[in-house]
Motif scaffolding. Sequence first.
Motif, PDB file in Angstrom:
ATOM      1  N   ILE A 148       0.852  -1.187   0.000  1.00 57.91           N
ATOM      2  CA  ILE A 148       0.000   0.000   0.000  1.00 57.91           C
ATOM      3  C   ILE A 148       0.891   1.240   0.000  1.00 57.91           C
ATOM      4  O   ILE A 148       1.782   1.367   0.843  1.00 57.91           O
ATOM      5  CB  ILE A 148      -0.936   0.027   1.237  1.00 57.91           C
ATOM      6  CG1 ILE A 148      -1.708  -1.288   1.357  1.00 57.91           C
ATOM      7  CG2 ILE A 148      -1.852   1.233   1.202  1.00 57.91           C
ATOM      8  CD1 ILE A 148      -2.661  -1.580   0.236  1.00 57.91           C
ATOM      9  N   VAL A 149       0.640   2.152  -0.911  1.00 60.66           N
ATOM     10  CA  VAL A 149       1.485   3.331  -1.082  1.00 60.66           C
ATOM     11  C   VAL A 149       1.262   4.369   0.023  1.00 60.66           C
ATOM     12  O   VAL A 149       2.213   4.858   0.631  1.00 60.66           O
ATOM     13  CB  VAL A 149       1.237   3.963  -2.475  1.00 60.66           C
ATOM     14  CG1 VAL A 149       2.017   5.249  -2.630  1.00 60.66           C
ATOM     15  CG2 VAL A 149       1.615   2.976  -3.577  1.00 60.66           C
ATOM     16  N   ASP A 150       0.010   4.713   0.304  1.00 64.04           N
ATOM     17  CA  ASP A 150      -0.320   5.784   1.245  1.00 64.04           C
ATOM     18  C   ASP A 150      -0.319   5.267   2.688  1.00 64.04           C
ATOM     19  O   ASP A 150      -0.935   4.248   2.994  1.00 64.04           O
ATOM     20  CB  ASP A 150      -1.700   6.351   0.888  1.00 64.04           C
ATOM     21  CG  ASP A 150      -2.083   7.516   1.766  1.00 64.04           C
ATOM     22  OD1 ASP A 150      -2.820   7.285   2.745  1.00 64.04           O
ATOM     23  OD2 ASP A 150      -1.652   8.643   1.485  1.00 64.04           O
ATOM     24  N   ASN A 151       0.366   5.993   3.580  1.00 64.04           N
ATOM     25  CA  ASN A 151       0.465   5.575   4.984  1.00 64.04           C
ATOM     26  C   ASN A 151      -0.891   5.465   5.669  1.00 64.04           C
ATOM     27  O   ASN A 151      -1.123   4.536   6.446  1.00 64.04           O
ATOM     28  CB  ASN A 151       1.350   6.540   5.775  1.00 64.04           C
ATOM     29  CG  ASN A 151       2.806   6.406   5.415  1.00 64.04           C
ATOM     30  OD1 ASN A 151       3.250   5.358   4.954  1.00 64.04           O
ATOM     31  ND2 ASN A 151       3.566   7.471   5.617  1.00 64.04           N
ATOM     32  N   ARG A 152      -1.799   6.410   5.426  1.00 66.87           N
ATOM     33  CA  ARG A 152      -3.120   6.360   6.070  1.00 66.87           C
ATOM     34  C   ARG A 152      -3.931   5.157   5.601  1.00 66.87           C
ATOM     35  O   ARG A 152      -4.588   4.494   6.398  1.00 66.87           O
ATOM     36  CB  ARG A 152      -3.894   7.656   5.824  1.00 66.87           C
ATOM     37  CG  ARG A 152      -3.427   8.785   6.764  1.00 66.87           C
ATOM     38  CD  ARG A 152      -4.194  10.041   6.485  1.00 66.87           C
ATOM     39  NE  ARG A 152      -3.524  10.655   5.335  1.00 66.87           N
ATOM     40  CZ  ARG A 152      -4.025  11.572   4.538  1.00 66.87           C
ATOM     41  NH1 ARG A 152      -5.234  12.018   4.737  1.00 66.87           N
ATOM     42  NH2 ARG A 152      -3.340  12.074   3.553  1.00 66.87           N
ATOM     43  N   VAL A 153      -3.867   4.883   4.328  1.00 67.36           N
ATOM     44  CA  VAL A 153      -4.579   3.720   3.788  1.00 67.36           C
ATOM     45  C   VAL A 153      -3.952   2.442   4.338  1.00 67.36           C
ATOM     46  O   VAL A 153      -4.660   1.503   4.726  1.00 67.36           O
ATOM     47  CB  VAL A 153      -4.572   3.717   2.246  1.00 67.36           C
ATOM     48  CG1 VAL A 153      -5.193   2.442   1.701  1.00 67.36           C
ATOM     49  CG2 VAL A 153      -5.301   4.940   1.711  1.00 67.36           C
ATOM     50  N   ARG A 154      -2.626   2.384   4.400  1.00 69.27           N
ATOM     51  CA  ARG A 154      -1.929   1.221   4.939  1.00 69.27           C
ATOM     52  C   ARG A 154      -2.360   0.967   6.378  1.00 69.27           C
ATOM     53  O   ARG A 154      -2.622  -0.172   6.765  1.00 69.27           O
ATOM     54  CB  ARG A 154      -0.411   1.400   4.865  1.00 69.27           C
ATOM     55  CG  ARG A 154       0.360   0.152   5.244  1.00 69.27           C
ATOM     56  CD  ARG A 154       1.888   0.322   5.165  1.00 69.27           C
ATOM     57  NE  ARG A 154       2.327   1.056   4.001  1.00 69.27           N
ATOM     58  CZ  ARG A 154       2.821   2.299   4.043  1.00 69.27           C
ATOM     59  NH1 ARG A 154       2.958   2.935   5.187  1.00 69.27           N
ATOM     60  NH2 ARG A 154       3.200   2.908   2.927  1.00 69.27           N
ATOM     61  N   TYR A 155      -2.475   2.015   7.182  1.00 68.34           N
ATOM     62  CA  TYR A 155      -2.915   1.872   8.565  1.00 68.34           C
ATOM     63  C   TYR A 155      -4.329   1.291   8.621  1.00 68.34           C
ATOM     64  O   TYR A 155      -4.615   0.418   9.431  1.00 68.34           O
ATOM     65  CB  TYR A 155      -2.865   3.235   9.275  1.00 68.34           C
ATOM     66  CG  TYR A 155      -3.455   3.190  10.654  1.00 68.34           C
ATOM     67  CD1 TYR A 155      -2.730   2.663  11.723  1.00 68.34           C
ATOM     68  CD2 TYR A 155      -4.750   3.647  10.896  1.00 68.34           C
ATOM     69  CE1 TYR A 155      -3.272   2.600  12.995  1.00 68.34           C
ATOM     70  CE2 TYR A 155      -5.304   3.589  12.163  1.00 68.34           C
ATOM     71  CZ  TYR A 155      -4.563   3.069  13.204  1.00 68.34           C
ATOM     72  OH  TYR A 155      -5.101   2.993  14.461  1.00 68.34           O
ATOM     73  N   ARG A 156      -5.200   1.751   7.736  1.00 68.52           N
ATOM     74  CA  ARG A 156      -6.577   1.249   7.711  1.00 68.52           C
ATOM     75  C   ARG A 156      -6.623  -0.211   7.274  1.00 68.52           C
ATOM     76  O   ARG A 156      -7.405  -0.998   7.811  1.00 68.52           O
ATOM     77  CB  ARG A 156      -7.437   2.122   6.807  1.00 68.52           C
ATOM     78  CG  ARG A 156      -7.659   3.524   7.398  1.00 68.52           C
ATOM     79  CD  ARG A 156      -8.419   4.422   6.467  1.00 68.52           C
ATOM     80  NE  ARG A 156      -9.782   3.926   6.265  1.00 68.52           N
ATOM     81  CZ  ARG A 156     -10.566   4.303   5.269  1.00 68.52           C
ATOM     82  NH1 ARG A 156     -10.131   5.177   4.377  1.00 68.52           N
ATOM     83  NH2 ARG A 156     -11.785   3.819   5.151  1.00 68.52           N
ATOM     84  N   VAL A 157      -5.786  -0.585   6.300  1.00 65.48           N
ATOM     85  CA  VAL A 157      -5.711  -1.981   5.860  1.00 65.48           C
ATOM     86  C   VAL A 157      -5.266  -2.868   7.019  1.00 65.48           C
ATOM     87  O   VAL A 157      -5.859  -3.920   7.283  1.00 65.48           O
ATOM     88  CB  VAL A 157      -4.766  -2.124   4.643  1.00 65.48           C
ATOM     89  CG1 VAL A 157      -4.383  -3.576   4.402  1.00 65.48           C
ATOM     90  CG2 VAL A 157      -5.407  -1.521   3.405  1.00 65.48           C
ATOM     91  N   VAL A 158      -4.230  -2.446   7.729  1.00 66.54           N
ATOM     92  CA  VAL A 158      -3.730  -3.216   8.868  1.00 66.54           C
ATOM     93  C   VAL A 158      -4.822  -3.351   9.936  1.00 66.54           C
ATOM     94  O   VAL A 158      -5.025  -4.439  10.488  1.00 66.54           O
ATOM     95  CB  VAL A 158      -2.451  -2.574   9.453  1.00 66.54           C
ATOM     96  CG1 VAL A 158      -2.101  -3.167  10.804  1.00 66.54           C
ATOM     97  CG2 VAL A 158      -1.298  -2.725   8.479  1.00 66.54           C
ATOM     98  N   LYS A 159      -5.532  -2.282  10.210  1.00 63.15           N
ATOM     99  CA  LYS A 159      -6.593  -2.320  11.222  1.00 63.15           C
ATOM    100  C   LYS A 159      -7.671  -3.333  10.834  1.00 63.15           C
ATOM    101  O   LYS A 159      -8.135  -4.108  11.670  1.00 63.15           O
ATOM    102  CB  LYS A 159      -7.199  -0.927  11.381  1.00 63.15           C
ATOM    103  CG  LYS A 159      -8.186  -0.821  12.502  1.00 63.15           C
ATOM    104  CD  LYS A 159      -8.641   0.611  12.692  1.00 63.15           C
ATOM    105  CE  LYS A 159      -9.662   0.686  13.814  1.00 63.15           C
ATOM    106  NZ  LYS A 159     -10.129   2.036  14.033  1.00 63.15           N
ATOM    107  N   ILE A 160      -8.059  -3.358   9.575  1.00 59.16           N
ATOM    108  CA  ILE A 160      -9.058  -4.325   9.113  1.00 59.16           C
ATOM    109  C   ILE A 160      -8.522  -5.744   9.250  1.00 59.16           C
ATOM    110  O   ILE A 160      -9.186  -6.636   9.782  1.00 59.16           O
ATOM    111  CB  ILE A 160      -9.472  -4.034   7.655  1.00 59.16           C
ATOM    112  CG1 ILE A 160     -10.304  -2.750   7.588  1.00 59.16           C
ATOM    113  CG2 ILE A 160     -10.246  -5.218   7.061  1.00 59.16           C
ATOM    114  CD1 ILE A 160     -10.551  -2.245   6.174  1.00 59.16           C
ATOM    115  N   LEU A 161      -7.299  -5.972   8.781  1.00 63.70           N
ATOM    116  CA  LEU A 161      -6.740  -7.317   8.800  1.00 63.70           C
ATOM    117  C   LEU A 161      -6.515  -7.847  10.207  1.00 63.70           C
ATOM    118  O   LEU A 161      -6.637  -9.053  10.452  1.00 63.70           O
ATOM    119  CB  LEU A 161      -5.444  -7.367   7.992  1.00 63.70           C
ATOM    120  CG  LEU A 161      -5.639  -7.292   6.481  1.00 63.70           C
ATOM    121  CD1 LEU A 161      -4.296  -7.134   5.773  1.00 63.70           C
ATOM    122  CD2 LEU A 161      -6.379  -8.523   5.970  1.00 63.70           C
TER     123      LEU A 161
END
Length: 92
Positions: free
Chosen positions: A9-22
């Motif tokens: 994931i390129v964007d840090n905020r999106v990456r954080y949200r992906v991690v939270k979901i997973l």
Amino acid sequence: MFFLVCFDIVDNRVRYRVVKILKGYGTRVQKSVFECANMTEHKFMKMQSDLEEIIDHGEDTIRYYPLCKHCVGQVEFSGTGNPPNTRAYSVL
């Protein structure tokens, strides 16, 4: 069902949200790799849908690798970590 989920994931905020979901579906085994055990088809579809809604399909990637019970039992690793957690949990 057992899934190995890997992402870039390129964007840090999106990456954080992906991690939270997973984290709600599995165990983080590396920075961008999760092991999701005991997934039903419904849970997998919900997880995939939630992730698909937030990523940038032009820059990001998420890969879902299904592993059969036999294959999970054959997983090898070196260094720190634990074997994949495949225990079934039930609510009493």
